[in-house]
Motif scaffolding. Structure first.
Motif, PDB file in Angstrom:
ATOM      1  N   SER A   3     -12.933  -6.870 -14.111  1.00 34.46           N
ATOM      2  CA  SER A   3     -12.634  -7.711 -15.273  1.00 34.46           C
ATOM      3  C   SER A   3     -11.160  -8.090 -15.255  1.00 34.46           C
ATOM      4  O   SER A   3     -10.359  -7.523 -14.493  1.00 34.46           O
ATOM      5  CB  SER A   3     -12.957  -6.964 -16.568  1.00 34.46           C
ATOM      6  OG  SER A   3     -12.072  -5.857 -16.718  1.00 34.46           O
ATOM      7  N   ARG A   4     -10.787  -9.043 -16.099  1.00 37.95           N
ATOM      8  CA  ARG A   4      -9.388  -9.437 -16.197  1.00 37.95           C
ATOM      9  C   ARG A   4      -8.514  -8.238 -16.584  1.00 37.95           C
ATOM     10  O   ARG A   4      -7.414  -8.049 -16.043  1.00 37.95           O
ATOM     11  CB  ARG A   4      -9.234 -10.545 -17.246  1.00 37.95           C
ATOM     12  CG  ARG A   4      -7.800 -11.092 -17.358  1.00 37.95           C
ATOM     13  CD  ARG A   4      -7.672 -12.013 -18.560  1.00 37.95           C
ATOM     14  NE  ARG A   4      -8.713 -13.049 -18.534  1.00 37.95           N
ATOM     15  CZ  ARG A   4      -8.610 -14.174 -17.856  1.00 37.95           C
ATOM     16  NH1 ARG A   4      -7.525 -14.416 -17.137  1.00 37.95           N
ATOM     17  NH2 ARG A   4      -9.586 -15.068 -17.877  1.00 37.95           N
ATOM     18  N   GLU A   5      -8.994  -7.412 -17.494  1.00 35.75           N
ATOM     19  CA  GLU A   5      -8.225  -6.252 -17.954  1.00 35.75           C
ATOM     20  C   GLU A   5      -8.002  -5.256 -16.821  1.00 35.75           C
ATOM     21  O   GLU A   5      -6.914  -4.673 -16.680  1.00 35.75           O
ATOM     22  CB  GLU A   5      -8.946  -5.570 -19.127  1.00 35.75           C
ATOM     23  CG  GLU A   5      -8.952  -6.357 -20.421  1.00 35.75           C
ATOM     24  CD  GLU A   5      -9.888  -7.559 -20.381  1.00 35.75           C
ATOM     25  OE1 GLU A   5     -10.816  -7.568 -19.516  1.00 35.75           O
ATOM     26  OE2 GLU A   5      -9.688  -8.489 -21.175  1.00 35.75           O
ATOM     27  N   GLU A   6      -9.045  -5.040 -16.009  1.00 33.72           N
ATOM     28  CA  GLU A   6      -8.922  -4.106 -14.894  1.00 33.72           C
ATOM     29  C   GLU A   6      -7.927  -4.631 -13.854  1.00 33.72           C
ATOM     30  O   GLU A   6      -7.124  -3.854 -13.305  1.00 33.72           O
ATOM     31  CB  GLU A   6     -10.287  -3.894 -14.243  1.00 33.72           C
ATOM     32  CG  GLU A   6     -11.241  -3.077 -15.106  1.00 33.72           C
ATOM     33  CD  GLU A   6     -12.648  -3.028 -14.533  1.00 33.72           C
ATOM     34  OE1 GLU A   6     -13.341  -2.013 -14.738  1.00 33.72           O
ATOM     35  OE2 GLU A   6     -13.056  -4.027 -13.883  1.00 33.72           O
ATOM     36  N   LEU A   7      -7.965  -5.920 -13.581  1.00 33.41           N
ATOM     37  CA  LEU A   7      -7.026  -6.511 -12.626  1.00 33.41           C
ATOM     38  C   LEU A   7      -5.600  -6.456 -13.151  1.00 33.41           C
ATOM     39  O   LEU A   7      -4.659  -6.152 -12.393  1.00 33.41           O
ATOM     40  CB  LEU A   7      -7.431  -7.963 -12.343  1.00 33.41           C
ATOM     41  CG  LEU A   7      -8.719  -8.165 -11.546  1.00 33.41           C
ATOM     42  CD1 LEU A   7      -9.107  -9.627 -11.510  1.00 33.41           C
ATOM     43  CD2 LEU A   7      -8.582  -7.623 -10.119  1.00 33.41           C
ATOM     44  N   ALA A  12      -0.220  -4.026 -13.077  1.00 33.19           N
ATOM     45  CA  ALA A  12       0.848  -3.301 -13.774  1.00 33.19           C
ATOM     46  C   ALA A  12       1.268  -2.058 -12.992  1.00 33.19           C
ATOM     47  O   ALA A  12       2.460  -1.727 -12.907  1.00 33.19           O
ATOM     48  CB  ALA A  12       0.392  -2.913 -15.175  1.00 33.19           C
ATOM     49  N   ASP A  13       0.288  -1.364 -12.396  1.00 34.01           N
ATOM     50  CA  ASP A  13       0.599  -0.175 -11.591  1.00 34.01           C
ATOM     51  C   ASP A  13       1.423  -0.555 -10.363  1.00 34.01           C
ATOM     52  O   ASP A  13       2.345   0.162  -9.969  1.00 34.01           O
ATOM     53  CB  ASP A  13      -0.691   0.509 -11.157  1.00 34.01           C
ATOM     54  CG  ASP A  13      -1.416   1.193 -12.308  1.00 34.01           C
ATOM     55  OD1 ASP A  13      -0.752   1.482 -13.327  1.00 34.01           O
ATOM     56  OD2 ASP A  13      -2.633   1.421 -12.185  1.00 34.01           O
ATOM     57  N   ILE A  14       1.082  -1.696  -9.749  1.00 31.34           N
ATOM     58  CA  ILE A  14       1.804  -2.144  -8.557  1.00 31.34           C
ATOM     59  C   ILE A  14       3.235  -2.536  -8.908  1.00 31.34           C
ATOM     60  O   ILE A  14       4.189  -2.188  -8.197  1.00 31.34           O
ATOM     61  CB  ILE A  14       1.070  -3.324  -7.904  1.00 31.34           C
ATOM     62  CG1 ILE A  14      -0.311  -2.878  -7.420  1.00 31.34           C
ATOM     63  CG2 ILE A  14       1.878  -3.890  -6.740  1.00 31.34           C
ATOM     64  CD1 ILE A  14      -1.231  -4.018  -7.032  1.00 31.34           C
ATOM     65  N   VAL A  15       3.404  -3.254 -10.011  1.00 30.65           N
ATOM     66  CA  VAL A  15       4.738  -3.660 -10.453  1.00 30.65           C
ATOM     67  C   VAL A  15       5.593  -2.425 -10.755  1.00 30.65           C
ATOM     68  O   VAL A  15       6.790  -2.373 -10.427  1.00 30.65           O
ATOM     69  CB  VAL A  15       4.646  -4.573 -11.690  1.00 30.65           C
ATOM     70  CG1 VAL A  15       6.032  -4.827 -12.276  1.00 30.65           C
ATOM     71  CG2 VAL A  15       3.984  -5.905 -11.318  1.00 30.65           C
ATOM     72  N   LYS A  16       4.979  -1.415 -11.363  1.00 34.55           N
ATOM     73  CA  LYS A  16       5.693  -0.171 -11.650  1.00 34.55           C
ATOM     74  C   LYS A  16       6.149   0.487 -10.357  1.00 34.55           C
ATOM     75  O   LYS A  16       7.282   0.979 -10.253  1.00 34.55           O
ATOM     76  CB  LYS A  16       4.783   0.782 -12.433  1.00 34.55           C
ATOM     77  CG  LYS A  16       5.430   2.111 -12.783  1.00 34.55           C
ATOM     78  CD  LYS A  16       4.459   2.999 -13.560  1.00 34.55           C
ATOM     79  CE  LYS A  16       5.096   4.350 -13.874  1.00 34.55           C
ATOM     80  NZ  LYS A  16       4.155   5.239 -14.615  1.00 34.55           N
ATOM     81  N   LYS A 248      -1.658  -6.067  -4.174  1.00 31.86           N
ATOM     82  CA  LYS A 248      -1.078  -7.019  -5.123  1.00 31.86           C
ATOM     83  C   LYS A 248      -1.559  -8.437  -4.820  1.00 31.86           C
ATOM     84  O   LYS A 248      -1.901  -9.192  -5.744  1.00 31.86           O
ATOM     85  CB  LYS A 248       0.451  -6.955  -5.056  1.00 31.86           C
ATOM     86  CG  LYS A 248       1.143  -7.889  -6.044  1.00 31.86           C
ATOM     87  CD  LYS A 248       2.659  -7.758  -5.949  1.00 31.86           C
ATOM     88  CE  LYS A 248       3.337  -8.673  -6.960  1.00 31.86           C
ATOM     89  NZ  LYS A 248       4.813  -8.562  -6.894  1.00 31.86           N
ATOM     90  N   ARG A 249      -1.576  -8.805  -3.547  1.00 34.62           N
ATOM     91  CA  ARG A 249      -2.062 -10.140  -3.180  1.00 34.62           C
ATOM     92  C   ARG A 249      -3.499 -10.349  -3.648  1.00 34.62           C
ATOM     93  O   ARG A 249      -3.835 -11.392  -4.219  1.00 34.62           O
ATOM     94  CB  ARG A 249      -2.011 -10.319  -1.653  1.00 34.62           C
ATOM     95  CG  ARG A 249      -0.653 -10.691  -1.102  1.00 34.62           C
ATOM     96  CD  ARG A 249      -0.734 -10.901   0.396  1.00 34.62           C
ATOM     97  NE  ARG A 249      -1.494 -12.094   0.758  1.00 34.62           N
ATOM     98  CZ  ARG A 249      -1.784 -12.434   2.011  1.00 34.62           C
ATOM     99  NH1 ARG A 249      -1.414 -11.640   3.017  1.00 34.62           N
ATOM    100  NH2 ARG A 249      -2.466 -13.541   2.265  1.00 34.62           N
ATOM    101  N   ARG A 250      -4.348  -9.369  -3.388  1.00 34.88           N
ATOM    102  CA  ARG A 250      -5.757  -9.516  -3.745  1.00 34.88           C
ATOM    103  C   ARG A 250      -5.936  -9.591  -5.269  1.00 34.88           C
ATOM    104  O   ARG A 250      -6.717 -10.405  -5.765  1.00 34.88           O
ATOM    105  CB  ARG A 250      -6.558  -8.339  -3.163  1.00 34.88           C
ATOM    106  CG  ARG A 250      -8.065  -8.416  -3.401  1.00 34.88           C
ATOM    107  CD  ARG A 250      -8.652  -9.699  -2.888  1.00 34.88           C
ATOM    108  NE  ARG A 250      -8.528  -9.823  -1.436  1.00 34.88           N
ATOM    109  CZ  ARG A 250      -8.677 -10.975  -0.798  1.00 34.88           C
ATOM    110  NH1 ARG A 250      -8.918 -12.101  -1.464  1.00 34.88           N
ATOM    111  NH2 ARG A 250      -8.563 -11.033   0.524  1.00 34.88           N
ATOM    112  N   VAL A 251      -5.188  -8.759  -5.995  1.00 38.49           N
ATOM    113  CA  VAL A 251      -5.286  -8.774  -7.465  1.00 38.49           C
ATOM    114  C   VAL A 251      -4.830 -10.121  -8.014  1.00 38.49           C
ATOM    115  O   VAL A 251      -5.488 -10.710  -8.882  1.00 38.49           O
ATOM    116  CB  VAL A 251      -4.454  -7.627  -8.073  1.00 38.49           C
ATOM    117  CG1 VAL A 251      -4.294  -7.805  -9.582  1.00 38.49           C
ATOM    118  CG2 VAL A 251      -5.114  -6.281  -7.776  1.00 38.49           C
TER     119      VAL A 251
END
Length: 263
Positions: A3-7, A12-16, A248-251
């Motif tokens: 879902s959009r929320e899961e992505l 957010a985890d990757i940015v962190k 990150k690219r895939r998300v």
């Protein structure tokens, strides 16, 4: 599919993680000491052999798939017949495949480091290009795990950038992230030729920046322990960088697809 929320949560985890990337060590000049010694003490024929190995690794930009360790194994983990089919797998499946590959290759690097650490400075000379090659293969396998085909020249550019990121200091990491933010966009296409020509610089940075880690591996026999630990951690760094950057690219691509569907 997610879902959009899961992505958005995954992003957010990757940015962190990107924000947490810090300088390798402040004593970078010390890192060059093992290679100053290497240049002075290594016989010329062995230096030439190292140079040939580095050139061979660099040639992957032209030959691509010959450096892919196990394409079939990666695709089987994803239950896919091709990279294009793999691109449609759920993110959780991709993450699991990348994690399993990272653990497996890190174990292999541990054995390799112990083996090359046995002979001190001369086997260290062989270990550098061997570890580069193993890192290169692993990053390509991670690329496949997220549905990207490293046989394509533009994808091999991304492989290089992942390797650069893993071995750079905080300034270098910021520069690589800025470059990757433009990856695939029309304005970045003109940079491809210069990026291809920069492979030897990547090798030099990679070698110098983990040089301090290899300092204790110069001691014969005792270098086995240091070599095993250092090679494992080096490959784990490359695996982590590749996993997060490809994820990150895939998300981002899937979020963009959701946006288009809502228009």
């Amino acid at each position: 599919m997610e879902s959009r929320e899961e992505l958005q949560s995954a992003l957010a985890d990757i940015v962190k993680w990107e924000r947490q990337q810090k300088d390798i060590w402040f004593w970078e000049k010390l890192g060059r000491i093992p290679f100053m010694l290497l240049d002075k003490l290594t016989p010329r024929f062995l230096q030439e052999k190292i140079g040939q190995a580095v050139d061979e690794i660099g040639s992957f930009l032209q030959s691509g798939g010959r450096y892919l360790l196990a394409e079939g194994e990666v695709l089987r983990k994803l239950g896919a017949a091709s990279p294009e089919e793999a691109a449609g797998r759920p993110l959780a499946v991709m993450n699991k495949a990348a994690e399993e590959l990272s653990h497996s290759r890190a174990a292999f690097a541990t054995v390799q480091g112990a083996t090359t650490g046995f002979g001190g400075i001369f086997t260290l000379a062989i270990d550098i290009p061997a570890l580069l090659g193993l890192s290169l293969k692993l990053i390509q396998e991670v690329a496949l795990s997220y549905g990207y085909d490293p046989r394509k020249k533009e994808e091999r550019i991304f492989v290089i950038k992942c390797l650069q990121f893993a071995s750079s200091d905080i300034v270098g990491k910021k520069a690589v992230l800025e470059q990757l933010a433009l990856f695939g966009k029309p304005e970045s296409q003109g940079q491809m030729a210069s990026q291809l020509q920069g492979w030897r610089e990547v090798v030099a940075v990679y070698r110098d920046n983990f040089g301090w880690k290899k300092l204790f591996q110069l001691v014969p026999v005792a270098g086995m322990l240091f070599g095993a630990f250092i090679n494992r951690s080096t490959l784990q760094d490359a695996a982590e960088a590749a996993t997060m950057l490809y994820r990150k690219r895939r998300v981002l691509e899937r979020l963009a697809q959701l946006e288009q569907q809502n228009i």
